[in-house]
Design an enzyme around this catalytic site. Sequence first.
Site, mmCIF file in Angstrom:
data_model
loop_
_atom_site.group_PDB
_atom_site.id
_atom_site.type_symbol
_atom_site.label_atom_id
_atom_site.label_comp_id
_atom_site.label_asym_id
_atom_site.label_seq_id
_atom_site.Cartn_x
_atom_site.Cartn_y
_atom_site.Cartn_z
ATOM 1 N N GLU A 87 38.295 104.071 -9.177
ATOM 2 C CA GLU A 87 37.048 103.633 -9.601
ATOM 3 C C GLU A 87 37.582 101.965 -9.766
ATOM 4 O OE1 GLU A 87 34.207 104.339 -9.614
ATOM 5 O OE2 GLU A 87 34.114 106.540 -9.905
ATOM 6 N N GLU A 118 52.799 122.299 -10.098
ATOM 7 C CA GLU A 118 52.882 121.432 -11.123
ATOM 8 C C GLU A 118 54.130 121.930 -12.068
ATOM 9 O OE1 GLU A 118 50.909 123.515 -15.044
ATOM 10 O OE2 GLU A 118 49.504 122.775 -13.451
#
Length: 307
Positions: A87, A118
């Site tokens: 963004e 992960e």
Amino acid sequence: MNQAEGRGYLLTEQVNCNSRNLDQLSSLEFVELFNREDQHAIAAVAAAKHDLAAAIDRTAKALHHGGHLFYVGAGTSGRLGVLDAAECPPTFCTSPDLVQGIIAGGAGALVRSSEDLEDKAEDGYNAIAQRHITQLDVVVGITAGGTTPYVHGALQAARERGATTIFIACVPVEQVSAEVDVDIRLLVGPEILAGSTRLKAGTATKLALNILSTGVMVQLGKVYGNRMVDVAVTNTKLRDRAIRILHDLTGLDRAAAATLLAQSGNWVKLALLMHWTGVSKEEGNQLLAQHNGNLRAAVANYKNQTR
């Protein structure tokens, strides 16, 4: 951590006593419960205000001196980091590499679960090494439960390279510690759906990232008042926003504001400087460069010199 008990001791894994009858609620009761619990996300961010402010100051200083900001995470945490990074270019007209999101599993993990990745601390470590991160950069490790090996591996590599390190987690320090420069804890409490940290933990994390990136961009001069004067004019909506900003701040009608925007090369900040000082596009570019893109400083300096 006691291996026999696993991660059940973590705040993010505990059972929420307020939602034990979740499957028996009406839809309205369900929504009301969610709304009540989401208030904890707001409170958690407020409680971390000093650490968030420190993170803004350290990150802005690093980026001002040529550094970059990297978000690192897995699953929901990683996706939130990538989202916030993505963004920044349209909102603040930053280069795509200024703020970057690193997620375990790469781009594919944005749309498909890759939670098994992960657990590999070495992958997080290597992700930092591959991007040639230095002491000028900032690395933000994001992990709701605080234990994600991928994130800790990345932070270790960042520390070894002298980068500024920031940790964002939703568990208290006494449950999971981290050796970092700024330690942000968003203690939202147990989730309505036990262990589903895409809920309150995700909400609080998104709020914190909003504050961090926006605060940094304000300090970098990407904002004038509360207007995004570095907005990238790349579509009809953003062009309209740019014209409205010029109309509101200069008093010009829309047609004149659109002409001014075009004369500036579709850069609102430069258009405002040209209008307020009467300088040419080339002179305005030079003036902004001299003040590191800070419009308010550029205008003030020009007026002082021309008195």
